[in-house]
Design a protein around this motif. Structure first.
Motif, PDB file in Angstrom:
ATOM      1  N   ARG A  10     -33.091  34.930 -60.834  1.00 25.62           N
ATOM      2  CA  ARG A  10     -33.088  36.151 -60.042  1.00 25.62           C
ATOM      3  C   ARG A  10     -32.926  37.358 -60.963  1.00 25.62           C
ATOM      4  O   ARG A  10     -32.037  37.395 -61.809  1.00 25.62           O
ATOM      5  CB  ARG A  10     -31.923  36.084 -59.043  1.00 25.62           C
ATOM      6  N   THR A  11     -33.801  38.344 -60.823  1.00 28.24           N
ATOM      7  CA  THR A  11     -33.667  39.571 -61.601  1.00 28.24           C
ATOM      8  C   THR A  11     -32.545  40.428 -61.017  1.00 28.24           C
ATOM      9  O   THR A  11     -32.053  40.185 -59.916  1.00 28.24           O
ATOM     10  CB  THR A  11     -34.974  40.380 -61.602  1.00 28.24           C
ATOM     11  N   GLY A  12     -32.154  41.426 -61.781  1.00 26.38           N
ATOM     12  CA  GLY A  12     -31.112  42.348 -61.327  1.00 26.38           C
ATOM     13  C   GLY A  12     -31.492  43.775 -61.671  1.00 26.38           C
ATOM     14  O   GLY A  12     -32.662  44.071 -61.962  1.00 26.38           O
ATOM     15  N   PHE A  13     -30.500  44.647 -61.664  1.00 25.42           N
ATOM     16  CA  PHE A  13     -30.737  46.061 -61.936  1.00 25.42           C
ATOM     17  C   PHE A  13     -29.852  46.527 -63.083  1.00 25.42           C
ATOM     18  O   PHE A  13     -28.727  46.066 -63.248  1.00 25.42           O
ATOM     19  CB  PHE A  13     -30.476  46.900 -60.684  1.00 25.42           C
ATOM     20  N   THR A  14     -30.372  47.446 -63.860  1.00 26.42           N
ATOM     21  CA  THR A  14     -29.640  47.987 -65.003  1.00 26.42           C
ATOM     22  C   THR A  14     -28.552  48.953 -64.542  1.00 26.42           C
ATOM     23  O   THR A  14     -28.563  49.441 -63.403  1.00 26.42           O
ATOM     24  CB  THR A  14     -30.591  48.743 -65.939  1.00 26.42           C
ATOM     25  N   THR A  15     -27.643  49.253 -65.460  1.00 30.02           N
ATOM     26  CA  THR A  15     -26.634  50.273 -65.149  1.00 30.02           C
ATOM     27  C   THR A  15     -27.308  51.611 -64.872  1.00 30.02           C
ATOM     28  O   THR A  15     -26.834  52.394 -64.038  1.00 30.02           O
ATOM     29  CB  THR A  15     -25.634  50.426 -66.303  1.00 30.02           C
TER      30      THR A  15
END
Length: 357
Positions: A10-15
């Motif tokens: 699963r991909t995520g999001f950067t800060t």
């Protein structure tokens, strides 16, 4: 490095993406008095994800929103961190000004894409936030004059687990991201960090850097040469990525330090030393050992490189150091870089050292 889980990741999001979402929500509340939750933002490649707000607060002349960082299946130290953004009205004509709140670092060394003295908020997150706040301001017919303070509670402690201290980023984390998306177990992210380490070393005028495959070899090499922390590059398995960048951005001297197994793979031509992406060729290792008087068949039948080393001893480590040095030197040929190699055992002893002929 954390073991990669099985199956689709699963991909995520950067800060940077999380900070943009929090900033957009806070700015919207500041100018309208109303919250939008979840909030939609546009990422650099056009994706339009929604972010749920974990915190909302509104006061006289300010608004604050928080988003929980979700890194997907990536073993990111900031996974689960709260990214808090406070937006305030700024003086007319000031534009958008960035501030570092609790847990966000400040740049103290040249060589990074952000100037010394600035909060460690990278260029693309700055662009994303600027665009989001400008859109909010234009929709209300007002100038985009805002102060944006980004905080990550607990970020100073998390930053100690990152490369920030070596890069001269003090006091906390960096707000990062070029696409807004975290790709789990991304080699590109690690290699980009190596590149930034080289940039900082060059800007500091260092004449000698070290790329190590692990913590033990790094500690030994740093002590052996008496080098500062920012001379130590977190090469890990990415010898090729480090050396190719050095060929274009040279430092007068580079040492590669590592264990016998990984340096055997480098000596045999591997550029990525991870066990999932390269293996020791035991027939070739047996040829090398045979040249030292060892039994070729016995070495070819070894289960591990360490077993071969135990059978042959230090002369084999020296032969591998010399071969690894030659391979590494080829990758930076013409760049004016002196390359040497240290083979270090698990107890922290230097088994072999090889330099330019």
């Amino acid at each position: 490095m954390t073991r990669k889980p099985e199956g689709p990741l699963r991909t995520g999001f950067t800060t940077g993406a999380c900070a943009t979402a929090a900033a957009a929500a806070a700015c919207g509340a500041l100018v309208t008095g109303e919250w939008v939750d979840p909030v939609e933002i546009t990422l650099p490649r056009g994706e339009t994800p929604l972010f749920a707000l974990a915190e909302m607060a509104l006061g006289e002349g300010w608004a604050r929103a928080g988003v929980i960082k979700d890194a997907g299946d990536d073993p990111d130290v900031t996974h689960g961190a709260l990214i808090l953004v406070t937006v305030r009205h700024a003086a007319p004509g000031q534009g958008i000004v960035f501030r570092a709140g609790e847990g966000v670092g400040q740049v103290t060394r040249p060589g990074l894409p952000i100037a010394v003295g600035e909060p460690a908020i990278n260029p693309v997150p700055r662009q994303m936030i600027t665009r989001a706040l400008t859109d909010v301001a234009e929709a209300r017919g007002i100038p985009a004059d805002f102060e944006v303070e980004i905080a990550v509670p607990g970020g100073e402690g998390l930053a100690r687990k990152t490369w920030n201290p070596r890069l001269g980023i003090v006091g906390g984390l960096s707000i990062l991201g070029t696409t807004g998306i975290v790709r789990p177990f991304s080699c590109a992210a690690w290699i980009a960090s190596i590149h930034r380490g080289i940039d900082v070393a060059r800007a500091a005028g260092l004449s000698h850097v070290v790329g190590s495959t692990g913590a033990t070899s790094e500690r030994v090499a740093q002590s052996h040469f008496g080098l500062p922390d920012h001379a130590m590059l977190d090469m890990g398995d990415f010898a090729g990525g480090m050396l190719k960048y050095l060929a274009r951005h040279p430092v007068p001297r580079v040492t590669i330090a590592g264990g016998f197994g990984k340096l055997t793979k480098l000596a045999q031509g591997a550029r990525d030393l991870h066990s999932a992406r390269s293996q020791v060729d035991f027939l070739r290792l047996a040829e090398t050992a045979a040249g030292l008087g060892a039994d070729r068949a016995q070495i070819a039948a070894c289960n591990t490189a360490l077993e071969a080393l135990e059978r042959v001893g230090v002369p084999l480590a020296q032969a591998i150091a010399q071969a690894a040095q030659a391979e590494a030197a080829q990758l930076v040929a013409g760049a004016g870089i002196a390359v040497d190699v240290l083979v270090v055992d698990r107890q922290g002893q230097i088994l072999a050292e090889a330099g330019p002929a």
